[in-house]
Scaffold this motif. Structure first.
Motif, short mmCIF file in Angstrom:
data_model
loop_
_atom_site.label_atom_id
_atom_site.label_comp_id
_atom_site.label_asym_id
_atom_site.label_seq_id
_atom_site.Cartn_x
_atom_site.Cartn_y
_atom_site.Cartn_z
N ILE A 1 -32.89 16.28 53.96
CA ILE A 1 -33.70 16.82 54.32
C ILE A 1 -35.51 16.77 53.42
CG2 ILE A 1 -32.20 18.55 54.32
CD1 ILE A 1 -32.91 20.07 51.72
N THR A 2 -36.38 17.75 53.93
CA THR A 2 -37.96 17.70 53.76
C THR A 2 -38.35 19.58 53.07
OG1 THR A 2 -39.87 16.85 53.79
CG2 THR A 2 -37.78 17.47 55.70
N GLY A 3 -38.63 19.23 51.76
CA GLY A 3 -39.29 20.35 51.14
C GLY A 3 -38.32 20.82 50.28
N PRO A 4 -38.46 22.15 50.75
CA PRO A 4 -37.83 23.14 49.51
C PRO A 4 -37.27 24.27 50.04
CG PRO A 4 -39.71 24.16 49.79
CD PRO A 4 -40.24 22.20 50.39
N ALA A 5 -35.47 24.35 49.90
CA ALA A 5 -34.59 24.49 50.68
C ALA A 5 -35.00 26.20 50.33
CB ALA A 5 -33.10 24.47 50.09
N THR A 6 -34.78 27.21 51.74
CA THR A 6 -34.54 28.33 51.40
C THR A 6 -33.55 28.99 51.69
OG1 THR A 6 -37.00 28.12 52.71
CG2 THR A 6 -35.82 29.85 52.67
N MET A 7 -33.60 30.38 50.49
CA MET A 7 -32.42 30.92 50.70
C MET A 7 -32.75 32.15 51.81
SD MET A 7 -30.51 33.63 48.07
CE MET A 7 -30.42 32.48 46.35
N LEU A 8 -31.52 32.16 52.64
CA LEU A 8 -31.79 33.15 53.76
C LEU A 8 -30.52 34.49 53.30
CD1 LEU A 8 -31.59 30.97 57.09
CD2 LEU A 8 -33.92 31.42 56.00
N THR A 9 -29.72 34.09 53.43
CA THR A 9 -28.99 35.19 52.38
C THR A 9 -27.94 35.09 51.64
OG1 THR A 9 -27.23 36.67 53.72
CG2 THR A 9 -27.17 34.23 54.49
N THR A 10 -27.71 35.76 50.65
CA THR A 10 -26.18 35.83 49.53
C THR A 10 -25.60 37.93 50.00
OG1 THR A 10 -26.75 35.95 47.57
CG2 THR A 10 -28.37 37.07 47.92
N PRO A 11 -24.61 36.92 49.27
CA PRO A 11 -23.45 38.36 49.49
C PRO A 11 -24.65 39.90 49.16
CG PRO A 11 -22.82 36.96 48.97
CD PRO A 11 -24.26 36.09 48.67
N GLU A 12 -24.42 41.15 49.48
CA GLU A 12 -24.98 42.40 49.48
C GLU A 12 -24.24 43.47 49.85
OE1 GLU A 12 -29.16 42.70 50.96
OE2 GLU A 12 -28.75 41.27 51.89
N TYR A 13 -23.73 43.26 50.74
CA TYR A 13 -23.06 44.21 51.93
C TYR A 13 -21.86 44.40 51.05
CZ TYR A 13 -27.30 44.88 54.18
OH TYR A 13 -28.23 45.32 54.98
N PRO A 14 -20.86 45.92 50.98
CA PRO A 14 -19.50 45.33 50.50
C PRO A 14 -18.63 43.90 50.96
CG PRO A 14 -20.55 47.82 50.33
CD PRO A 14 -21.44 47.14 50.92
#
Length: 341
Positions: free
Chosen positions: A189-202
Motif C-alpha cells: 500500500i501507499t500512503g496512510p491507512a484510513t479507518m472506515l468503520t469501527t463497532p458502534e451499534y449494538p
C-alpha cells in the motif's frame, strides 16, 4: 390486456420479488467452507477458495457452474509452515487476478502465538491458478503491527485499493475495525491507512466488538463495501458502507454507513450467522450474486471458532429503486445440520 401492458406488469412483479424469492442455487454449495471468495475470470471459470476447518492449508477450485462447486476438485496449493510466521490459523484466502498474475491474500498466525495474525500474499504467474508455482511474497505491511486479517482488493476508476481488518493502534480492548488504503503494487500500500468503520451499534458488538471481512461491489456509480459484525455465532451479520465511485475513497467523509444490518440470521429460513461474503456475477455478467457462509442451526456448543459447520452459500442480489442492493434474507436450503470434522 395488451402485450405491452402484460410485459410491464411482468417486469414490475419481477422487480418486486425479494432476494429470497429470486431464482436460486443448490444451497449449501460447499459444506464446511467458511469465508468464501469467488471470482469469475475472463476464461469463463469461477475460481473459488475458502477457509478450511482445519485452518492449515489453502485450496482452490474452479467450475463453470456455481451449483456444482461442491463437486469440483479441491486442489491444495499451499500448506502452513511447521513453525514461525504462517504456521497457524490460515484464514480467509482471497484470489485476485492483477496485471496478468494471480494473487492469494490470506491471514496467518504463528504456532507459538496463533492469534498474533497478519496479512500475507502468494503470487502465481500461470494462466490457471490451480497450476504453476505459488511463490510466497511475505507479509503485506499496513503501517503498524497488530491483529490484522481479511484483506481484499478492488480497482475503482483506475486506482487499486486494499481494504482489510485490523485492531486500531490506540485500542484499549480487543476490537477490530475496517481500513482502506491505496495500493502501489499488488504487494504493498501507499500512503496512510484510513479507518472506515469501527463497532458502534449494538448489532456490531454482540459477543465481540467486531467489524471485519470487507467486500466491495461497484455498481451504479457507487462503491458498496459490506463487512461482517459481532461474534461468529448467530449474531454474525453484514453491515454496509457506500460512497460515490468518483469520490476519494480514502476520505472517511465520503462514506455513509447503514445504521442497521443489511443481512442477518433468519429463523424463518433456518440460516444463522450469515457473513464474510464475496460478490460475483452470472456468467453473462447481468446478475449480481452474493456468496457467503452460514450455519443451519442457531445454538453452538463451545467456541464458534471450533465449530466447522459454516457452509458456503449463494443467492441473487436484487436492486432497489434508489440503486442500493437488497440482499433480502438468507434463503432456505437443504439443512445439513451438524457435520463431523
Amino acid at each position: 390486456m395488451t402485450r405491452v401492458f402484460r410485459f410491464i406488469l411482468a417486469l414490475a412483479l419481477a422487480l418486486a420479488l425479494p432476494a429470497s424469492a429470486a431464482p436460486g442455487f443448490a444451497n449449501p454449495l460447499v459444506l464446511q467452507r467458511a469465508d468464501p471468495h469467488v471470482t469469475l475470470h475472463a476464461d469463463g471459470y469461477y475460481y473459488y477458495t475458502a477457509t478450511v476447518p482445519e485452518y492449515d492449508r489453502i485450496e482452490l477450485r474452479r467450475t463453470r457452474d456455481l451449483n456444482v462447486l461442491g463437486k469440483a476438485e479441491a486442489k491444495v496449493v499451499w500448506r502452513k509452515h511447521a513453525s514461525g510466521p504462517m504456521s497457524s490459523h490460515i484464514w480467509a484466502p482471497e484470489l485476485h487476478h492483477i496485471d496478468g498474475k494471480w494473487y492469494l491474500y490470506f491471514t496467518a498466525g504463528r504456532a507459538d502465538a496463533p492469534f498474533d495474525i497478519r496479512l500475507y500474499v502468494l503470487e502465481n504467474a500461470a494462466a490457471n491458478p490451480l497450476e504453476g508455482q505459488w511463490i510466497e511474497r511475505g507479509q503485506l505491511k499496513t503501517g503498524w503491527e497488530s491483529f490484522a486479517l481479511d484483506a481484499t482488493t478492488v480497482a475503482v476508476n483506475g486506482q487499486r485499493y486494499l481494504a482489510w481488518t485490523q485492531r486500531p493502534p490506540t485500542a484499549t480492548r480487543h476490537m477490530t475495525a475496517v481500513y482502506i488504503a491505496r495500493m502501489d503494487s499488488p504487494l504493498s500500500i501507499t500512503g496512510p491507512a484510513t479507518m472506515l468503520t469501527t463497532p458502534e451499534y449494538p448489532w456490531e458488538k454482540e459477543g465481540q466488538h467486531v467489524n471485519e471481512a470487507p467486500a466491495a461491489l461497484v455498481r451504479h456509480g457507487r462503491v458498496f463495501l459490506t463487512y461482517s459484525a459481532s461474534a461468529t455465532d448467530a449474531s454474525y451479520c453484514l453491515g454496509m458502507l457506500s460512497a460515490a465511485a468518483s469520490a476519494d475513497l480514502t476520505d472517511p467523509a465520503a462514506w455513509t454507513k447503514s445504521p442497521l444490518p443489511v443481512f442477518q440470521s433468519s429463523a424463518a429460513t433456518g440460516q444463522y450467522g450469515p457473513g464474510h461474503n464475496a460478490f460475483t456475477t452470472s456468467p453473462d455478467g447481468k446478475t449480481d450474486i452474493l456468496v457467503y457462509h452460514a450455519r443451519g442451526y442457531r445454538d453452538i456448543k463451545g467456541d464458534p471458532l471450533h465449530d466447522p459447520n459454516r457452509h458456503t452459500r449463494a443467492q441473487v442480489i436484487t436492486w432497489r429503486a434508489d440503486g442500493t442492493p437488497d440482499f433480502g434474507q438468507p434463503v432456505a436450503g437443504v439443512n445439513r445440520g451438524r457435520q463431523g470434522r
